[in-house]
Design an enzyme around this catalytic site. Sequence first.
Site, short mmCIF file in Angstrom:
data_model
loop_
_atom_site.label_atom_id
_atom_site.label_comp_id
_atom_site.label_asym_id
_atom_site.label_seq_id
_atom_site.Cartn_x
_atom_site.Cartn_y
_atom_site.Cartn_z
CD GLU A 154 -2.74 1.19 2.52
OE1 GLU A 154 -3.70 1.98 2.54
OE2 GLU A 154 -2.50 0.39 3.44
CD GLU A 248 -7.49 1.23 6.00
OE1 GLU A 248 -6.81 0.32 6.50
OE2 GLU A 248 -7.01 2.09 5.24
#
Length: 270
Positions: A154, A248
């Site tokens: 990420e 998220e």
Amino acid sequence: MILSAATIALVPQIKTGPWIFWDDLESSMEKASQLGFDGVELFTESADSLDPDFLQKNLEKHSLKLAAVGTGAGKVIHGLTLTDPNPEIREKAISFISDMISLGAKFGAPAIIGSMQGNVPQGGDREKTLDFLREGLEILGEKAGEVGVFLIYEPLNRYETNLLNTLEAGAKFLDSLKTRHVRLLADLFHMNIEETNLPDSLRKYGKFVGHVHLADSHRGPIGSGHTSFEPIASVLKEIGYSGFVSAEAFPWPDSESAAKMTIDTFLKNF
């Protein structure tokens, strides 16, 4: 087919953060299922803190899939990163993530490396630090491939890491690796800070993307800020993305409202 997921935080030491549901795995999964999510993404204390049989039972009970497992507790609780100057800490970080890969693989789900990537320390050597990251991803990517999943890396925004902040930087780095088992996570919150045009970046580097984190401009649930999701969804369909988009985001104003806002936005666009 693009699938939806809700995040669940299961780390007792953490009381706030961008996760929709908290603490109670069974009830969180029940709520996610009732709202129409396809899966759940879990943020756990460690691989050993979760009973795989209990998880399997509840996934089946609520007709859900495991979308991914986060590794951030390795950094938050244990202070482990892949780029720490101390080789013993790097070795422990690789071991921690390897265990999370094994856990996720039991359910066909990838592990995510976010905060555990670390930073170039103040006054440190950037190229040497990137070599540490490269070494860790090579090892862990091959581990993921051996157990039949991808590892997810990420790119984080500049306030969280000084390594790789954009999809372009992440894609170029992954392309330099020998392993072919690492993919990118496109997190809309981080992208909102770092990318000049979110849909264009997804279109250009979408072939590297293996997971998407869904959050609005202020990291609230999608639909509560100023990020325009329709063109993002359009590009994901255009490039043939077939993974999860996982919420998220902060549970604002509360978990169930955030989950409802997320799934409504998802269903409207997919």
